[in-house]
Design a protein around this motif. Sequence first.
Motif, PDB file in Angstrom:
ATOM      1  N   LYS A  21       0.526  -1.102   0.124  1.00 37.41           N
ATOM      2  CA  LYS A  21      -0.255  -0.158  -0.202  1.00 37.41           C
ATOM      3  C   LYS A  21       0.310   1.406  -0.358  1.00 37.41           C
ATOM      4  CE  LYS A  21      -0.555   0.124   5.128  1.00 37.41           C
ATOM      5  NZ  LYS A  21       0.492   0.960   5.394  1.00 37.41           N
ATOM      6  N   ASP A  22       2.313   1.268  -0.217  1.00 38.19           N
ATOM      7  CA  ASP A  22       2.904   2.374   0.379  1.00 38.19           C
ATOM      8  C   ASP A  22       3.431   2.247  -0.987  1.00 38.19           C
ATOM      9  OD1 ASP A  22       2.643   2.613   3.199  1.00 38.19           O
ATOM     10  OD2 ASP A  22       4.044   0.615   3.478  1.00 38.19           O
ATOM     11  N   ASP A  23       3.177   1.692  -2.196  1.00 35.79           N
ATOM     12  CA  ASP A  23       4.529   1.697  -3.093  1.00 35.79           C
ATOM     13  C   ASP A  23       3.407   2.963  -4.274  1.00 35.79           C
ATOM     14  OD1 ASP A  23       6.522   0.609  -3.248  1.00 35.79           O
ATOM     15  OD2 ASP A  23       4.898  -1.771  -3.185  1.00 35.79           O
ATOM     16  N   LYS A  24       3.776   3.603  -5.211  1.00 31.64           N
ATOM     17  CA  LYS A  24       3.129   4.425  -6.145  1.00 31.64           C
ATOM     18  C   LYS A  24       3.936   3.108  -7.478  1.00 31.64           C
ATOM     19  CE  LYS A  24       3.339   8.925  -2.920  1.00 31.64           C
ATOM     20  NZ  LYS A  24       4.233   9.972  -3.454  1.00 31.64           N
ATOM     21  N   VAL A  25       3.102   3.172  -8.386  1.00 29.40           N
ATOM     22  CA  VAL A  25       3.211   2.759  -9.374  1.00 29.40           C
ATOM     23  C   VAL A  25       3.115   3.042 -10.570  1.00 29.40           C
ATOM     24  CG1 VAL A  25       2.703   0.557 -10.733  1.00 29.40           C
ATOM     25  CG2 VAL A  25       2.857   0.288  -8.309  1.00 29.40           C
TER      26      VAL A  25
END
Length: 98
Positions: A21-25
């Motif tokens: 949930k902390d990732d930006k993709v």
Amino acid sequence: MTSFTHNKTYDVIVSQKFLTKDDKVLLIDDFLANGNAMKGLIEIVKMANAKLVGAGIVIEKGFQEGGAQLRAAGVHLESLAIVDDMDETTGKITFRKQ
């Protein structure tokens, strides 16, 4: 995911330890036709509760609906080239002016 190019369904699996949930993709792909592969990847991002920041395509087939559907769904989509028409007889390719 179903590949338009290969007319085959592929299973894509991403371990939860690699996408959180902390990732930006930012999704990048070579061709976009009907958008099925990209939609499958977007679903994986959503399942992980990660944030999709956009998608980049090298060549979008503008005469197929994938790009329009993704944009209508709110995906920030950029393509290096959008092909609007390909004539098999003459070999002429018409690109969209951007």
